[in-house]
Design an enzyme around this catalytic site. Structure first.
Site, PDB file in Angstrom:
ATOM      1  CG  ASP A  59      -3.701   3.218   3.271  1.00  0.00           C
ATOM      2  OD1 ASP A  59      -4.168   2.464   2.390  1.00  0.00           O
ATOM      3  OD2 ASP A  59      -2.561   3.715   3.210  1.00  0.00           O
ATOM      4  CG  HIS A 116      -3.450   2.905  -1.113  1.00  0.00           C
ATOM      5  ND1 HIS A 116      -2.829   2.818   0.108  1.00  0.00           N
ATOM      6  CD2 HIS A 116      -2.572   2.340  -1.999  1.00  0.00           C
ATOM      7  CE1 HIS A 116      -1.638   2.227  -0.044  1.00  0.00           C
ATOM      8  NE2 HIS A 116      -1.457   1.937  -1.313  1.00  0.00           N
ATOM      9  CB  SER A 136       1.647   2.529  -2.294  1.00  0.00           C
ATOM     10  OG  SER A 136       1.252   1.334  -1.696  1.00  0.00           O
TER      11      SER A 136
END
Ligand SMILES: *[C@@H]1O[C@H](CO)[C@@H](O)[C@H](O)[C@H]1NC(C)=O
Ligand SMILES: *[C@@H]1O[C@H](CO)[C@@H](O)[C@H](O)[C@H]1NC(C)=O
Length: 427
Positions: free
Chosen positions: A305, A372, A209
């Site tokens: 995502d 994610h 991330s």
């Protein structure tokens, strides 16, 4: 009489020896605490290290190490506390190999959102706890086949700008805030170099991330700081954020990144060839960063995502009539029109990666899951039920690429074609 004397004696003793007694009590207290702590730690290691059956393997808890030179380097979390990392030493053939993982956790774009982080582990080491080492950090061969015995490090994220900001002063609207991500990066790598990273034969910089974006920002710098003969590569997990409009036609992510970059002074740490060619905050986007990287990099990203769907494509203020309320929380609730829009979003990702796909040294794994980060969970990284492409788990694909066992450029067919996906369900 006897009692009276005893009282008298004890009062005198109390008065005369009070400081000694107090010191004694503190000492006993410290010894007890120390004994308990080390017993707990030993028990923890023992329980976790042995697990005869696959399913009983547990994730070890690894203590936080604070940066020694934080103060002299001006490397501070948002609140001025020293940053830190968690290190588990390599063993056997892994003793001179290093894997770093940069933690993620979004960004802060104004004084208020950054100040709010000061009361959390994303802005202050005062709130950081020992870390569970799972997924790509797991010490179990069955859960992490290629990197389990390496030196493994989780670098904590407490600056709010992907370890790339740098502002000298610390006052903003009367709030004391430090924007020192770049100095944290430099100081953390320096300390790790002194801990043995300098002698690494193989080194792998990864992150997920906001940490996946930090990995792309710092990948070439990491390469430059390692020994010339070392094999060095990078992997960005769920860090390929797209410069796309939201469903209401607003450039939400572009203006958000613009605020982060200007607030935290990120410009000077972005590629110079990029910031002279366009609006500097554009250079915070991965598609601009990967063009200029010379170190081999692996892009791992789900095509759907959920963080990007919830913050770039359908941020809550773009969906005023609530049509996307269920779909943005669970892909199974999307209607056919919404799926069409998600397919366009997937195409934008593949389009942004089309040049990279021709890059001989690069690797990619773009699976069609609503998820994610995938390196930091034992369920998505390497498990019988993990998502697969070409019948390989993410751990196998990444290992194949890192050790050059085969070329890895895996792109999944569009949703809902992949039965191995585990889709996140917020609803
Ligand atoms: C997977 O990770 C979770 C915590 O994230 C842990 O509770 C579970 O035991 C792990 N499973 C295995 C097989 O290690
Ligand atoms: C997929 O891989 C597993 C082991 O990882 C193997 O048992 C299975 O036979 C493979 N399936 C195919 C279709 O190749």
């Amino acid at each position: 009489m006897e009692i009276h004397r005893l009282r008298f004696w004890s009062r005198r003793w109390w008065e005369r020896d009070r400081p000694l007694l107090a010191a004694g009590c503190v000492l006993v207290f410290l010894v007890v605490i120390f004994a308990i702590r080390s017993r707990v730690k030993e028990a923890g290691v023992r329980n976790r290290a042995v697990g005869p059956t696959f399913a009983r393997l547990d994730s070890p808890l690894v203590d936080l190490t604070l940066l020694r030179d934080a103060k002299s380097r001006g490397a501070f979390c948002l609140d001025g506390s020293p940053p830190g990392y968690h290190l588990q030493r390599g063993t056997g053939s892994g003793f001179d190999k290093w894997l770093l993982h940069l933690e993620g956790g979004g960004w802060c774009n104004d004084a208020e959102s950054c100040a709010a982080r000061k009361r959390t582990a994303l802005g202050s080491s005062r709130y950081m706890e020992p870390a569970h080492f799972v997924g790509i950090l797991s010490p179990h061969q069955s859960l992490n086949p290629d990197f389990y015995n390496w030196n493994r490090v989780k670098v904590r994220y407490c600056d709010g700008a992907s370890l790339a900001g740098d502002v000298d002063k610390e006052n903003l609207n009367g709030l004391e805030l430090f924007f020192r991500g770049q100095r944290i990066w430099i100081a953390a790598i320096d300390q790790l170099l002194s801990e043995g990273l300098a002698k690494a034969k193989q080194a792998f910089l990864t992150g997920c991330s906001a940490g996946g974006l930090a990995t792309l920002i710092h990948c070439d710098n990491f390469r430059a700081r390692m020994a010339k003969e070392a094999m060095v590569k990078c992997l960005s997990d769920a860090g390929f954020f797209l410069d796309e409009m939201d469903i209401s036609g607003k450039k939400t992510i572009r203006s958000f990144y613009n605020e982060v970059v200007h607030l935290q002074g990120v410009m000077k740490n972005l590629p110079s060839g990029c910031i002279t060619a366009m609006e500097p905050s554009q250079c915070f986007f991965p598609h601009e960063l990967i063009k200029r990287l010379t170190t081999p990099v692996f892009i791992l990203n789900p095509a759907y995502d959920f963080w990007q769907i919830q913050h770039i494509l359908v941020p809550s203020n773009s969906d005023l009539d609530g049509q996307w309320r269920r779909c943005r929380l669970n892909i199974r609730y999307c209607d056919s029109k919404q799926i069409e829009i998600l397919q366009e979003f997937r195409k934008s990702l593949l389009n942004a990666l089309s040049e990279f796909q021709q890059n001989g040294k690069g690797g990619m794994f773009i699976n069609s899951c609503f998820i994610h980060c995938q390196t930091m969970s034992n369920i998505t990284w390497h498990w019988p039920t993990s998502p697969r492409l070409n019948n390989k788990t993410i751990a196998e694909a990444v290992g194949d690429w890192f050790f050059e066992r085969r070329e890895v450029k895996e792109v999944d067919c569009p949703y809902p074609c992949n039965p191995t996906c585990s889709h996140m369900e917020f609803l």
